[in-house]
Design an enzyme around this catalytic site. Sequence first.
Site, PDB file in Angstrom:
ATOM      1  N   CYS A  69       0.813  -1.219   0.000  1.00 27.17           N
ATOM      2  CA  CYS A  69       0.000   0.000   0.000  1.00 27.17           C
ATOM      3  C   CYS A  69       0.843   1.264   0.000  1.00 27.17           C
ATOM      4  O   CYS A  69       0.479   2.263  -0.634  1.00 27.17           O
ATOM      5  CB  CYS A  69      -0.941   0.003   1.194  1.00 27.17           C
ATOM      6  SG  CYS A  69      -0.122   0.148   2.808  1.00 27.17           S
ATOM      7  N   HIS A 109      -1.399   1.470   7.054  1.00 21.67           N
ATOM      8  CA  HIS A 109      -2.065   1.419   5.747  1.00 21.67           C
ATOM      9  C   HIS A 109      -2.104   2.819   5.158  1.00 21.67           C
ATOM     10  O   HIS A 109      -2.607   3.756   5.791  1.00 21.67           O
ATOM     11  CB  HIS A 109      -3.485   0.866   5.839  1.00 21.67           C
ATOM     12  CG  HIS A 109      -4.138   0.784   4.482  1.00 21.67           C
ATOM     13  ND1 HIS A 109      -3.713  -0.098   3.513  1.00 21.67           N
ATOM     14  CD2 HIS A 109      -5.139   1.505   3.913  1.00 21.67           C
ATOM     15  CE1 HIS A 109      -4.428   0.067   2.418  1.00 21.67           C
ATOM     16  NE2 HIS A 109      -5.299   1.051   2.627  1.00 21.67           N
ATOM     17  N   ASP A 124      -8.447   3.800  -3.291  1.00 15.63           N
ATOM     18  CA  ASP A 124      -7.468   2.848  -2.763  1.00 15.63           C
ATOM     19  C   ASP A 124      -7.171   1.757  -3.791  1.00 15.63           C
ATOM     20  O   ASP A 124      -8.070   1.044  -4.234  1.00 15.63           O
ATOM     21  CB  ASP A 124      -8.014   2.206  -1.488  1.00 15.63           C
ATOM     22  CG  ASP A 124      -6.925   1.589  -0.631  1.00 15.63           C
ATOM     23  OD1 ASP A 124      -5.934   1.090  -1.199  1.00 15.63           O
ATOM     24  OD2 ASP A 124      -7.056   1.615   0.611  1.00 15.63           O
TER      25      ASP A 124
END
Length: 269
Positions: A69, A109, A124
Amino acid sequence: MSELDALFRKRIGFSESEQISFDTLNHVLEKTARTIPFENLRIIQNRTTAITRENLIEKILARGEGGLCYELNPLLYLFLVEHGFDAVLALGVVYKHDEQRFQSIGSTHVTILCTYEGQMYVIDTGFGGNLPLMPVPLSGETVSSANGEFRIRKVDTEHGDYALEMKLRHKDTDWRVGYAFNSTRTITDVEACDAVRTIIEQHPESPFNKHPLITKLTDRGSVTLTNRSITQWTDGQVTKENIESARFNELVEQHFGNSFVRIDDTLSR
């Protein structure tokens, strides 16, 4: 057209002549999810580099690798900013459903917050197989994509003021929390994400520094490979095959291409 713009479009198969706008973000996110894997192979190989614009372009766009991420979303963020989007990065804490608690390693994250016509959205492309494939508004409205239903719920926790919730297609019957995030503490410099990289690489409770993992969505579902198994979802049906770690590199090339440096068998046990 910048180097990043040209290489990003080429990597995901998005035409150079097609406009990048809020209305085309769904297509960008779908193509990104099906071409750029979520993977930790450089961590397992002990050959990571600092998070910078140049290193992200080199690793993911020039070399054709994937990332986690803190690599995938910062790269997409840079791409969006180049196209005039009002975007920032935000940090979140992933929820561990098997233990019914948030991860204890902190806000590791990295996601994107984008404001469009007065409304803020989560964007995302770095959450493994749990990708919304479209912007998710902080208003609480449910959005639906090929990967399931997604919504943002207002919360008041030590982990943030909002939470992403999801019902993945063919997998979930009830809503479940993906991660909580803080909408008021944001990042505009991708190099700040290097602190997340350090935690993910070094923390003993990190889920990504022990065994190789590589996954991506496909036109009909998803494929996930570890050194112990390969799991494929196809049209709602799942097949899982246990494998010997010696097959890992062969299966990486078969399902994800040959851009990845081979994993030494002794590192993937």
